[in-house]
Scaffold this active site. Structure first.
Site, PDB file in Angstrom:
ATOM      1  N   LYS A 129       0.835  -1.209   0.000  1.00 46.16           N
ATOM      2  CA  LYS A 129       0.000   0.000   0.000  1.00 46.16           C
ATOM      3  C   LYS A 129       0.866   1.254   0.000  1.00 46.16           C
ATOM      4  O   LYS A 129       0.646   2.181  -0.785  1.00 46.16           O
ATOM      5  CB  LYS A 129      -0.929   0.002   1.216  1.00 46.16           C
ATOM      6  N   ASP A 147      -6.513   1.112   0.810  1.00 44.16           N
ATOM      7  CA  ASP A 147      -6.546   1.236   2.271  1.00 44.16           C
ATOM      8  C   ASP A 147      -7.945   0.860   2.751  1.00 44.16           C
ATOM      9  O   ASP A 147      -8.764   0.346   1.983  1.00 44.16           O
ATOM     10  CB  ASP A 147      -6.159   2.649   2.695  1.00 44.16           C
TER      11      ASP A 147
END
Length: 220
Positions: A129, A147
């Site tokens: 991420k 996320d």
């Protein structure tokens, strides 16, 4: 016992409509984390895990004033970093990672933040991420970092349902038109943060409510 309802994912055409509407609201979407360089962005994103952007920005204001390069961060030391970020969650482990990733950037990448996902993920405290955020925000790569907000929006709306962040990421990449890839991450995260909120989505004021597959919409 009846099977749970399967939400059909968006087509590429429906996804284009969704992004077009979100782009009208935010024509130039950007991260809400404060940074001045690829290095400070890496640090800020690494610190943002289980913390709010507002909280991270408060902490990095003093941190980056003291150390805005890998060399200065290493010189500041783990103790100096920890003292400046102690207002955010998991600050002890994060200080250790920031010091270690700064040292790694100097020793293995000549003091420059690497521009590949594999190299970024080799840095302490940097996962997929974080790497995707840096590639997108700092280097303009068409990546989508999934996320909690994007995961929720993708599943709730039916845009790109998936059981894991990676599955959602792959589905988003498959249906997001090229023209919207650069901004997709920001449009979705900001929509999840301010409109499609976890506890009570603001459906009456949602620009994509008629496209959304979510049945239990919040009434006006």
């Amino acid at each position: 016992m009846p099977k749970p309802k399967t939400i059909p994912p968006f087509t590429t055409e429906e996804a284009a409509d969704l992004y077009a509407r979100l782009s009208e609201i935010r024509p130039d979407p950007r991260t809400e984390l404060d940074y001045t360089s690829p290095f400070t962005l890496v640090v800020a994103v690494a610190l943002s895990a289980q913390a709010t952007d507002v909280g991270v920005n408060k902490a990095t204001k003093g941190l980056f004033a003291a150390a805005d390069t890998p060399e200065k961060m290493v010189a500041l030391g783990e103790d100096g970093i920890r003292e400046r970020i102690k207002t955010i969650g998991l600050f002890r482990n994060k200080a250790k990672n920031v010091h270690a990733l700064s040292k790694r950037i100097i020793e293995e990448f000549g003091g420059e933040v690497p521009k590949s996902r594999e190299a970024l993920e080799s840095l302490p405290g940097v996962g997929r991420k974080t790497a995707n955020v840096v590639l997108n925000e700092a280097f303009g790569e068409p990546t989508i970092a999934v996320d909690t907000h994007i995961f929720r929006v993708s599943n709730r709306t039916g845009l790109a349902p998936g059981k894991t962040p990676l599955e959602v990421e792959k589905r988003l990449e498959a249906i997001t038109p090229a023209d919207f890839m650069k901004g997709a991450h920001h449009w979705l995260i900001l929509h999840g943060r301010y409109v499609c909120k976890a506890r009570k989505p603001d459906c009456p004021n949602c620009a994509i409510a008629d496209l959304c597959r979510f049945d239990a919409k919040t009434p006006a």
